[in-house]
Design a protein around this motif. Structure first.
Motif, short mmCIF file in Angstrom:
data_model
loop_
_atom_site.label_atom_id
_atom_site.label_comp_id
_atom_site.label_asym_id
_atom_site.label_seq_id
_atom_site.Cartn_x
_atom_site.Cartn_y
_atom_site.Cartn_z
N UNK A 188 23.62 35.07 0.34
CA UNK A 188 23.41 36.42 -0.19
C UNK A 188 24.66 36.87 -0.93
N UNK A 189 24.44 37.64 -1.99
CA UNK A 189 25.57 38.27 -2.68
C UNK A 189 25.20 39.73 -2.90
N UNK B 197 23.43 49.92 -3.22
CA UNK B 197 23.66 48.53 -2.81
C UNK B 197 22.53 47.63 -3.34
N UNK B 198 22.91 46.60 -4.09
CA UNK B 198 21.94 45.62 -4.58
C UNK B 198 22.26 44.28 -3.93
N UNK B 199 21.25 43.67 -3.30
CA UNK B 199 21.48 42.38 -2.64
C UNK B 199 20.67 41.29 -3.32
N UNK C 196 22.38 52.47 8.89
CA UNK C 196 21.50 52.81 7.75
C UNK C 196 22.25 52.94 6.44
N UNK C 197 23.51 53.42 6.53
CA UNK C 197 24.25 53.64 5.29
C UNK C 197 24.48 52.36 4.50
N UNK C 198 24.38 51.19 5.18
CA UNK C 198 24.64 49.93 4.49
C UNK C 198 23.38 49.25 3.99
N UNK C 199 22.22 49.85 4.26
CA UNK C 199 20.94 49.24 3.91
C UNK C 199 20.80 49.07 2.40
N UNK C 200 20.49 47.85 1.92
CA UNK C 200 20.36 47.66 0.46
C UNK C 200 19.25 48.54 -0.12
N UNK C 201 19.50 49.05 -1.31
CA UNK C 201 18.49 49.85 -2.01
C UNK C 201 17.54 48.93 -2.76
N UNK D 242 28.21 38.67 -13.51
CA UNK D 242 26.83 38.56 -13.99
C UNK D 242 25.87 39.33 -13.08
N UNK D 243 26.14 39.23 -11.78
CA UNK D 243 25.26 39.93 -10.84
C UNK D 243 25.33 41.44 -11.06
#
Ligand code: 6R9
Length: 654
Positions: free
Chosen positions: A552-553, A566-568, A599-604, A624-625
């Motif tokens: 994962x990145x 947050x984009x994973x 919850x604050x770290x949950x990816x959007x 690039x990501x």
């Protein structure tokens, strides 16, 4: 970045009004310059005088700064004091009946606590802790809702010389466990549950989960504050109710006299690696930073009603709720709720009700309130306000102007305060009776704070060029080390590449023609989501810990309200999922991260691919990501890419 471009073009300037200046603690640029000049001429004399003036010492110090073991600097090292004495006892002679805390509860009711009452509550609880064998140097985890008792717990630890480590109540069991283990804590103080925005969260259940399977052998007792009458499971040998603990305790407790350099607290924060670091602060230097910034930046006056909306789980709540205002004998609000409950007028209603003079919040809160009701402040009487503050991330000029005009009636200066968990107190911020303000700039350093902007070699950059934000001289409220990891402290904050003697803040910045500092963003892999620091590595580690995930990145993308989202980018061990499958797994991974960290770290946004874009040497191309996350076309050269075909896949959000 759009935000950076818009601040670069900003040219509005607001001079301090004559009315404000006439009563300001530091009035006019000449006064500001004189303070800076004194610090330049006689650095130790400058700090030594302030430490003598503001702090009540049990045993005065004779040495100001000890640099013999740099970068492990010591301040006022042969002095003795107690910070709880400074926050409570010394006010009892003339302020015993003054309100120390206005507890503004989630449901909108409130309760006042005087200095005398707060003193007694702290002493009783301190005696309770002592009865459990807690003493000097022991670590105590505080995992509590935003109730005055959280402040009582912190002050009680400080009173007996125990080291507190507050864990934000929104963090998960895993995060609690990591911190308990790293600090080898003896005690956890928690509550049966918290109440925020009309909803409860099961803090005690989370603590039980953190401690299960004998994972935290250092913990001897769990103290449980009854915030509601909700019953919770009790381990008779380990758990004790707060009210039972204090039932027969005396309301006086002689403070433990501590050395200036003893550790006051450890507060965990995110960095560039997977493991949060325990930022370690000492007593006297930290207290001085807290007091000084309240006087200079918040222009603190005895009749002020101070409201910092932060949670004590963050550094802002430590410095500008648990310690700073109390050290001045101020009246302050402790707010349990959220800005949007029962509606988006909650803050303004609170200001009107308690005649708040000084209001300190975060840009993310301001942005969300603009969205939910840009003209709501007009429905309230906000005329008591005389100063507004902002902290946590750069404030966009549009949000700044709304705050200034709609909340502050174009009369209240805004202090945009740049600082960090590590710096303990405000570092770059306007002294509002002296420094003219510009929307989006944190303006000039506090006197005595030697800020510079440097390149990769540690050399100052030319004005208007961007670079790394550094502080050139040690200052009293700087962290002393990373808990249990001196090496990490040195390599993170005083890197050899920059010469080993500059404090590297981790932000990039540039200065304008007036020397004003404009923060551009983090230089490391730290995201700023709603003003909270999150390490991309931390979220990546959490994702990879899920049995489905191979790799994962995580990157950030600009977000209207949160600042960053947050984009994973996730690679599963099995095939790349599609359609409903992808949706289901993405949801599962979001909940997983919420459970692992909070919850604050949950990816959007989660995106699946067969692989991550990598160079031929195997490096993930994060640049690039970031472009993909923003949904922009890739214009960069991708010829070094091993597997360009994955870019198409990773463009798609689930
Ligand atoms: C106090 C606090 C620190 C990071 C810091 C920076 C960002 C904080 C800011 C700001 C621009 C401001 N930051 N205040 N950026 N303008 N006024 O937030 O501490 O949680 O440790 O975060 O937050 O990037 O490096 P902490």
């Amino acid at each position: 970045m759009a935000a950076i471009e818009s601040v670069l073009k900003e040219n509005r300037v607001f001079e301090p009004s004559e009315a404000f200046q006439s009563t300001a603690n530091v009035s006019g640029m000449a006064a500001y310059n004189a303070l800076c000049e004194k610090a330049n001429q006689d650095y130790e004399g400058f700090w030594g005088d302030l430490a003598q003036e503001m702090i009540t010492w049990k045993k005065p110090f004779t040495q100001v700064l000890d640099e013999s073991n740099a970068p492990f600097y010591k301040w006022f090292a042969d002095g003795d004091l107690n910070i709880s004495y400074n926050c409570l006892d010394r006010h009892l002679a003339d302020k015993a009946n003054k309100t120390a805390i206005i507890y503004e509860k989630d449901d909108g009711s409130s309760e006042n606590i005087t200095y005398q009452q707060l003193y007694e509550r702290v002493c009783q609880f301190a005696n309770g802790l002592k009865s459990l064998g807690v003493g000097k140097g022991d670590r105590v985890i505080i995992y509590m809702p935003m109730v005055p008792d959280a402040v009582v717990a912190m002050q009680a630890c400080a009173r007996i010389g125990a080291i507190h480590s507050v864990v934000f109540g929104g963090f998960s069991a895993g995060a609690v466990k990591d911190r308990v283990q790293d600090a080898a804590a003896k005690i956890i103080i928690t509550a049966n549950e918290s109440v925020r925005g009309g909803k409860s969260a099961p803090l005690k259940v989370t603590v039980d989960e953190a401690l299960k399977d004998g994972d935290c052998p250092s913990i001897e007792k769990v103290i449980v504050f009854a915030r509601t009458d909700k019953e919770v499971a009790f381990d008779a040998a380990r758990d004790i109710w707060w009210h039972d603990l204090i039932a027969n305790q005396a309301s006086e407790c002689e403070p433990e006299w501590m050395n200036a350099e003893d550790t006051l607290f450890v507060l965990y924060t995110s960095g560039s690696t997977g493991k949060p670091k325990g930022v370690q602060h000492s007593i006297a230097g930290y207290l001085l930073g807290a007091m000084l910034s309240l006087k200079w930046v918040f222009d603190h006056k005895p009749d002020d009603v101070f409201w910092c909306t932060a949670d004590v789980g963050w550094i802002t709540g430590h410095t500008y709720i648990a310690y700073g205002p109390l050290a001045w004998g101020a009246t302050q609000i402790v707010f349990e709720g959220v800005p949007t409950y029962p509606n988006a007028g909650r803050f303004w209603e609170g200001v009107e009700k308690h005649k708040v003079t000084t209001f300190y919040t975060a840009p993310t809160a301001i942005r969300s309130l603009i969205k939910l009701g840009a003209d709501l402040p007009n429905q309230y009487d906000l005329s008591s306000l005389r100063l507004l503050g902002s902290v946590g991330e750069p404030i966009n000029p549009e949000a700044w102007m709304w705050y200034y005009e709609t909340v502050g009636r174009s009369e209240c200066p805004i202090v945009d305060t740049w600082w960090q968990t590590e710096t303990g107190s405000n570092m770059i911020a306007p002294l509002p009776g002296a420094v003219a303000i510009k929307p989006g700039s944190c303006t000039l350093p506090l006197p005595g704070i030697m800020v510079d902007i440097v390149d990769e070699s540690g050399a100052s950059v030319d004005q208007s060029n961007g670079g790394f934000l550094v502080i050139k001289r040690p200052f009293p409220s700087l962290l002393r080390t990373v808990w249990g990891d001196d090496e990490r402290f040195k390599s993170t904050y005083f890197p050899e590449e920059l010469g080993g003697n500059l404090y590297l803040a981790g932000d990039s910045a540039h200065r304008d023609e007036n020397g004003y500092v404009w923060i551009m963003g983090r230089i490391d892999d730290v995201l700023n989501v709603s003003g909270h620091r999150l390490g991309t590595m931390e979220i990546e580690s959490a994702l990879v810990a899920n049995p489905l995930v191979a790799e994962a990145a995580v990157v950030g993308k600009p977000h209207d309200v949160k600042g960053e989202a947050v984009v994973a980018f996730v690679i599963l061990k099995g095939d790349r999922p599609e359609g409903e499958d992808a949706k289901r797994i993405a949801q599962e991974l979001k909940s997983w991260v919420a459970h692992e960290i909070g919850k604050i770290a949950q990816p959007d946004d989660i995106r699946f691919g067969d692989n991550l874009p990598k160079t031929r040497s195997g490096k993930i191309m994060r640049r690039l990501l970031r472009t993909l996350a923003k949904g922009e076309e890739i214009t960069a050269d991708t010829s070094t890419l091993e597997n360009p075909q994955v870019l198409e896949q990773l463009k798609q959000s689930v």
